[in-house]
Scaffold this motif. Structure first.
Motif, short mmCIF file in Angstrom:
data_model
loop_
_atom_site.label_atom_id
_atom_site.label_comp_id
_atom_site.label_asym_id
_atom_site.label_seq_id
_atom_site.Cartn_x
_atom_site.Cartn_y
_atom_site.Cartn_z
N LEU A 49 53.49 -19.08 21.34
CA LEU A 49 54.34 -18.27 22.20
C LEU A 49 54.06 -18.61 23.66
N PHE A 50 55.10 -18.66 24.46
CA PHE A 50 55.04 -19.18 25.83
C PHE A 50 54.08 -18.44 26.76
N PHE A 51 53.81 -17.18 26.49
CA PHE A 51 52.99 -16.37 27.41
C PHE A 51 51.51 -16.32 27.04
N GLU A 52 51.16 -16.84 25.87
CA GLU A 52 49.81 -16.61 25.35
C GLU A 52 48.69 -17.22 26.18
N PRO A 53 48.81 -18.45 26.70
CA PRO A 53 47.71 -18.94 27.53
C PRO A 53 47.45 -18.06 28.76
N ALA A 54 48.51 -17.61 29.41
CA ALA A 54 48.35 -16.77 30.60
C ALA A 54 47.76 -15.41 30.24
N MET A 55 48.26 -14.79 29.19
CA MET A 55 47.76 -13.48 28.80
C MET A 55 46.30 -13.55 28.37
N GLN A 56 45.96 -14.57 27.59
CA GLN A 56 44.56 -14.70 27.16
C GLN A 56 43.64 -15.00 28.34
N ALA A 57 44.14 -15.71 29.34
CA ALA A 57 43.36 -15.95 30.55
C ALA A 57 43.06 -14.63 31.25
N ASP A 77 55.20 -6.90 32.43
CA ASP A 77 54.00 -7.40 31.74
C ASP A 77 53.47 -8.67 32.40
N ILE A 78 54.35 -9.59 32.72
CA ILE A 78 53.87 -10.86 33.28
C ILE A 78 53.39 -10.67 34.72
N ALA A 79 53.97 -9.72 35.44
CA ALA A 79 53.45 -9.38 36.76
C ALA A 79 52.04 -8.84 36.64
N GLY A 80 51.79 -8.04 35.60
CA GLY A 80 50.46 -7.53 35.34
C GLY A 80 49.47 -8.62 34.99
N VAL A 81 49.91 -9.59 34.19
CA VAL A 81 49.06 -10.74 33.83
C VAL A 81 48.67 -11.51 35.09
N ASN A 82 49.67 -11.84 35.92
CA ASN A 82 49.39 -12.58 37.15
C ASN A 82 48.47 -11.80 38.08
N TYR A 83 48.72 -10.49 38.19
CA TYR A 83 47.91 -9.66 39.08
C TYR A 83 46.44 -9.62 38.61
N THR A 84 46.24 -9.49 37.33
CA THR A 84 44.87 -9.47 36.79
C THR A 84 44.14 -10.77 37.11
N ILE A 85 44.81 -11.90 36.96
CA ILE A 85 44.20 -13.19 37.29
C ILE A 85 43.91 -13.28 38.79
N LEU A 144 42.94 -11.62 29.97
CA LEU A 144 42.00 -10.83 29.17
C LEU A 144 40.59 -11.40 29.24
N LEU A 145 40.48 -12.72 29.29
CA LEU A 145 39.16 -13.36 29.38
C LEU A 145 38.52 -13.08 30.73
N TYR A 146 39.31 -13.10 31.79
CA TYR A 146 38.75 -12.79 33.12
C TYR A 146 38.27 -11.34 33.19
N LEU A 147 39.00 -10.43 32.58
CA LEU A 147 38.52 -9.05 32.53
C LEU A 147 37.20 -8.96 31.77
N GLN A 148 37.10 -9.73 30.69
CA GLN A 148 35.87 -9.68 29.88
C GLN A 148 34.67 -10.22 30.64
N ILE A 149 34.80 -11.36 31.30
CA ILE A 149 33.63 -11.92 31.96
C ILE A 149 33.26 -11.13 33.22
N ASN A 150 34.18 -10.31 33.72
CA ASN A 150 33.88 -9.40 34.82
C ASN A 150 33.32 -8.07 34.33
N GLU A 151 33.11 -7.96 33.02
CA GLU A 151 32.66 -6.70 32.40
C GLU A 151 33.62 -5.56 32.76
N ARG A 152 34.92 -5.84 32.65
CA ARG A 152 35.93 -4.86 33.03
C ARG A 152 36.87 -4.58 31.87
N GLN A 153 36.30 -4.20 30.73
CA GLN A 153 37.11 -3.88 29.57
C GLN A 153 37.23 -2.37 29.38
N ASP A 154 37.30 -1.66 30.48
CA ASP A 154 37.30 -0.19 30.47
C ASP A 154 38.35 0.44 29.57
#
Length: 380
Positions: A167-175, A113-121, A177-187
């Motif tokens: 929770l320790f992961f929430e700032p990274a995870m929300q980042a 999961d955290i590898a996916g978070v980092n990759y998305t960013i 998700l926010l980057y996907l949103q501003i890229n219009e990538r919520q497929d």
């Protein structure tokens, strides 16, 4: 979006006993405070893009630190062990690690999961090339000076979004998700919840289907993008639909499953599955209840994988084969696609049956198809 990409992290938030356990752990609480501080400080100190994204991503040392703590917390009969046994294992979303112990599976799921978070960013903030750059790339020019201003605005917004998160992961995870949103990538969120929206009629009809009347459960049609922004449905897509409807009318299967998302060309507004469904209903006069839309797949590999996923989710019998119908060139590709699946997905999400003709191949569902792909956030 969140649950499809980061299922374990979503469970951490939703399971009250687990959430309390993680929040009370001293090391994880300290890390949570650090991640909040890093985010807040970035707004005041960062001058370039790498600094802003580095403030929210997890380092290798931080990932290892969490893995160590989760291993210690996942004791016999603990809330975490219960979560693994009762939710992670049955979900098959981390089935690549199914032979490990509960603590090992938990750690593997966290690291995925955290590898996916980092990759998305990295892709949607830093501009790293995704696996398929022509259709999945970032929407912004990361090399212009003003781009750092956008990342400042993102972090400044995140400070408020996660100020009450513990929770320790929430700032990274929300980042992420926010980057996907501003890229219009919520497929992954498109058309959801499908069982109550675009697939409601089919889902209701499935409950009364007499399966032994049919040799196949579904007819799967992989989509074909038109590669022209003004064209809704390609000629190949129409022809594949007609082939499928021929077999549907001959009684081969009670349902047709058009599969394909908003893929070609780059950031198209047309969804392959939706346009094929519209064509079959309005032009070929197939009843809407006989069509199951799969509107998320971006490749032939995930046409197959996502089709299998919907079969399980909608209660379609996995013991009965499905039938994939497409043109000859794609049929030939599907027959030798296992190696591509292993490379891109790390497993094969189906089992092939007989090769019936130039346009028809049998396939069987396998539960491993539920495994999440952390490196394809637009269709995980």
């Amino acid at each position: 979006m969140q649950a499809k990409n980061y299922f374990l992290l979503t469970l951490f938030q939703k399971d009250n006993a687990v959430k309390a356990l993680l929040e009370k752990d001293k090391e994880l609480a300290k890390l949570a405070e650090k991640k909040q501080t890093d985010l807040k400080n970035s707004v005041n100190t960062c001058k370039d893009a790498a600094c802003f994204t580095g403030a929210v991503k997890f380092t290798d040392d931080e990932i290892k630190q969490v893995s160590t703590e989760l291993t210690a917390l996942c004791k016999p009969s603990s809330a975490l062990e219960k979560l693994v046994k009762e939710q992670l294992v049955p979900s098959y979303t981390y089935s690549l690690y199914k032979t490990t112990s509960p603590a090992e599976l938990l750690v593997k799921a966290w690291e995925q999961d955290i590898a996916g978070v980092n990759y998305t960013i990295e892709v949607y903030a830093e501009g790293k090339k995704p696996n398929y750059p022509a259709i999945d790339s970032i929407s912004y020019n990361t090399k212009v000076k003003r781009y750092a201003t956008l990342l400042y605005d993102v972090n400044a917004t995140l400070v408020g979004d996660v100020k009450n998160a513990h929770l320790f992961f929430e700032p990274a995870m929300q980042a992420a998700l926010l980057y996907l949103q501003i890229n219009e990538r919520q497929d992954p969120a498109n058309y959801e919840p499908m069982a109550q929206t675009v697939n409601k009629g089919a889902v209701e009809h499935i409950k009364t289907t007499v399966w032994n009347k049919y040799p196949y459960s579904v007819i799967l049609i992989p989509g074909a993008g038109p590669d022209e922004s003004a064209v809704a449905l390609s000629a190949e897509g129409m022809l594949r639909c007609r082939l499928a409807v021929q077999e549907y009318r001959s009684g081969k299967a009670p349902y047709i499953m058009p599969s394909g998302g908003k893929v070609h060309p780059y950031k198209t507004k047309f969804c392959e599955a939706e346009e094929m469904k519209t064509y079959m209903v309005k032009v070929l006069h197939v009843p809407e209840y006989a069509i199951i839309m799969e509107p998320h797949a971006r490749h032939t590999t995930t046409n197959m994988r996502n089709g299998v996923r919907l079969m399980y989710r909608y209660g379609i019998p996995a013991s009965k084969p499905g039938l994939v119908i497409t043109d000859k060139s794609q049929t030939d590709a599907i027959l030798v696609m296992a190696a591509r699946c292993e490379k891109e997905l790390k497993y094969v999400p189906y089992k092939l049956g007989r090769h019936l003709s130039d346009t028809e191949v049998e396939f069987f569902a396998v539960p491993e198809a539920m495994q999440i792909n952390p490196y394809e956030p637009l269709d995980p």
